[in-house]
Structure formats: C-alpha cells, structure tokens
Design a protein around this motif. Structure first.
Motif, PDB file in Angstrom:
ATOM      1  N   ARG A   1       0.971  -0.681  -0.534  1.00  0.00           N
ATOM      2  CA  ARG A   1       0.146   0.558  -0.289  1.00  0.00           C
ATOM      3  C   ARG A   1       0.777   1.041  -0.470  1.00  0.00           C
ATOM      4  O   ARG A   1       0.081   2.276  -0.229  1.00  0.00           O
ATOM      5  CB  ARG A   1      -0.505   0.064   1.226  1.00  0.00           C
ATOM      6  CG  ARG A   1      -2.057  -1.155   1.372  1.00  0.00           C
ATOM      7  CD  ARG A   1      -2.657  -1.006   1.743  1.00  0.00           C
ATOM      8  NE  ARG A   1      -4.014   0.711   2.221  1.00  0.00           N
ATOM      9  CZ  ARG A   1      -4.220   0.957   3.726  1.00  0.00           C
ATOM     10  NH1 ARG A   1      -4.513   0.115   4.670  1.00  0.00           N
ATOM     11  NH2 ARG A   1      -4.905   1.791   3.218  1.00  0.00           N
TER      12      ARG A   1
ATOM     13  N   TRP B   1      -8.017  -0.423  -6.615  1.00  0.00           N
ATOM     14  CA  TRP B   1      -7.226   1.307  -5.198  1.00  0.00           C
ATOM     15  C   TRP B   1      -7.659   2.347  -5.743  1.00  0.00           C
ATOM     16  O   TRP B   1      -6.942   2.650  -6.807  1.00  0.00           O
ATOM     17  CB  TRP B   1      -5.478   0.628  -5.243  1.00  0.00           C
ATOM     18  CG  TRP B   1      -5.404  -0.572  -4.552  1.00  0.00           C
ATOM     19  CD1 TRP B   1      -5.610  -2.149  -4.935  1.00  0.00           C
ATOM     20  CD2 TRP B   1      -5.259  -0.850  -2.901  1.00  0.00           C
ATOM     21  NE1 TRP B   1      -4.979  -3.574  -4.304  1.00  0.00           N
ATOM     22  CE2 TRP B   1      -5.089  -2.054  -2.771  1.00  0.00           C
ATOM     23  CE3 TRP B   1      -5.118  -0.520  -2.057  1.00  0.00           C
ATOM     24  CZ2 TRP B   1      -4.932  -3.262  -1.480  1.00  0.00           C
ATOM     25  CZ3 TRP B   1      -5.274  -0.777  -0.737  1.00  0.00           C
ATOM     26  CH2 TRP B   1      -5.193  -1.884  -0.821  1.00  0.00           C
TER      27      TRP B   1
ATOM     28  N   ALA C   1      -4.381   4.153  -0.835  1.00  0.00           N
ATOM     29  CA  ALA C   1      -1.875   3.483  -1.326  1.00  0.00           C
ATOM     30  C   ALA C   1      -1.626   4.931  -1.728  1.00  0.00           C
ATOM     31  O   ALA C   1      -1.428   4.616  -2.618  1.00  0.00           O
ATOM     32  CB  ALA C   1      -2.292   2.448  -2.239  1.00  0.00           C
TER      33      ALA C   1
END
Length: 268
Positions: free
Chosen positions: A7, A174, A218
């Motif tokens: 991340r 993400w 992230a």
C-alpha cells in the motif's frame, strides 16, 4: 508478476534519469518499499530498472507500475510503447500500467481496447487509470473486459477525493494517492501540526498515516532525500485515534496541487 501490492509505494516523479533516480529507487527498496511507481513521461524507466538491479531484492518481490503518456493513447501507440516500457523496466511483464491522463490522444474505445489486449498478450498484468473524473472512470470500468486494479489521483487531507474513494471501495480497486503530503503544504495546517506533535512525528507522516487509515487507499510519496524516504516508511507505524482521524476528515478544502486548464475536471 508480483504477488503482493504494498500500500505504501515509492513515487519517482521528478527524479531525474540517472544517478539520482537509480540511488533513490535502490535506497527505497533497501528501506522496505516494494511498490515503485514511474511513468513514460518521467523519462526515468531505465533508471528505475537500474535502481532495482542495484539491490538484492528479487524482481518477483517488487510491484512496478508505469503510465502511458498522453501522446501514446491510440490503440497502436499504446500497444507499441507499453512493450518499450516493459523492456526499459527490464521485466517480463509490467505489474500495472495506467492511462496517465484521459486527455490529448485518449480515446475510450481505442485506448481501453489496447489495455485489454495488453493483458491478454501478457505485456501487462493489471490495468490502471489516472486522473479520471468519476463519470470517465465509470465509463472505462463499463467498457473494459478486465478489471481496473487502481485509479491514481491526487489525494491528501486538503483534497480528500471522497467520491473517488467511494468508487474504489464499490468497485474493489485501489485509489493510489499521488502528492499525498500536498508538496508539504500539510506542514502549514495547525490541526496536522498538533496531531503530529502528539505522536512526535511530522505533519507529512500524519498525512500518510491518515491515508493508510482509509479503505482501499495506497499513497505513493515521492522523496529524493534519504531521510524523508525513511520517515515516509515509518508512517506505517503511526496509530491515529478515531478522534484524530475525524479531525483530519474535517480539513478537506478541495485544494489541488496539480491543476491546469486541460485537466479533466476543468472540462466536465
């Protein structure tokens, strides 16, 4: 193909091609980073590869992402230059390839078809988008045969991107946050300074810790200074309280660091 997506990534924007980038990437990997982000437009893909080679870490343990430049988004250019980027990066396949900006030569049909075919051909493993408006993101998700793995946008306490963060959770991709410390403008915010002091850390570290507290986010801070690289990595260990997170949540100003007339949000 890298098995894991770390991340907290290492951004390489404005790391000049050459020793600065090579040593920066090598130091980041030695510090613990396993996710490295670059772009065709940064002109440093070969140096990123050289930095990786300077370490003892197996490439299979690294996650390397790059981005198609805005002049390379036609079907033919995207498929050809992705292969060039793969070779410059010295990988069998690119872990993640983004469309850097949906402007200039971006064509949903041609560009997105190219991304699908690059996955099918084994040139890339995952598809990413960057700097898309919510409506553009929705259209791309609908058009693509393969899933979107990541959407990269500017995101920090002063520009919190709630709508796009919600899209990331909804679609299970993400949100990769660039400029996660707002080029250190976070150091000028009293609330962040006070929270940082309570943890004996910096406002930049608090900003990263806040992003890491969010689902499917992230951050990829860029840093040339070795001390800053290590400080950013240490932000993973900061445990913000619920009250502190709520206080940071209230700071959103819609304040962009990266903004220009042709940006998608200025042409909605």
């Amino acid at each position: 193909m890298a098995d894991a997506f770390d991340r907290l990534g290492y951004g390489t924007y404005k790391l000049a091609d050459g020793e600065e980038c090579v040593s920066g990437v090598a130091h980041a990997i030695e510090t613990g980073y396993r996710h490295v982000d670059t772009a065709q437009g940064y002109d440093n893909e070969a140096s990123v590869s050289a930095g990786i080679d300077r370490t003892d870490v197996d490439r299979e343990d690294l996650f390397v992402a790059t981005k198609l430049s805005t002049d390379n988004l036609s079907y033919a250019d995207a498929t050809a230059t992705a292969r060039v980027s793969r070779d410059r990066l010295g990988v069998d396949s690119i872990d993640l390839l983004y469309v850097h900006w949906p402007i200039n030569s971006y064509d949903p049909e041609g560009t997105l078809s190219a991304l699908d075919d690059l996955v099918d051909d084994g040139v890339i493993d995952r598809i990413g988008l960057s700097n898309f408006r919510p409506d553009q993101l929705d259209e791309a998700i609908d058009r693509l045969d393969h899933d979107v793995f990541a959407h990269q946008v500017e995101c920090h306490p002063l520009l919190q991107q709630e709508t796009l963060r919600e899209r990331a959770v909804e679609h299970d991709h993400w949100l990769v946050a660039y400029s996660p410390i707002a080029r250190n403008r976070v150091a000028e915010v009293d609330a962040l300074r006070e929270i940082a002091a309570s943890h004996d850390v910096t406002p930049a570290q608090v900003s990263l810790a806040w992003l890491l507290s969010k689902e499917r986010v992230a951050p990829i801070p860029k840093a040339a200074d070795f001390g800053h690289v290590q400080d950013n990595w240490a932000a993973r260990e900061i445990d913000l309280t619920d009250d502190q997170i709520a206080r940071i949540d209230a700071l959103d100003r819609g304040e962009r660091i990266v903004d220009f007339e042709e940006a998608p949000w200025n042409r909605a």
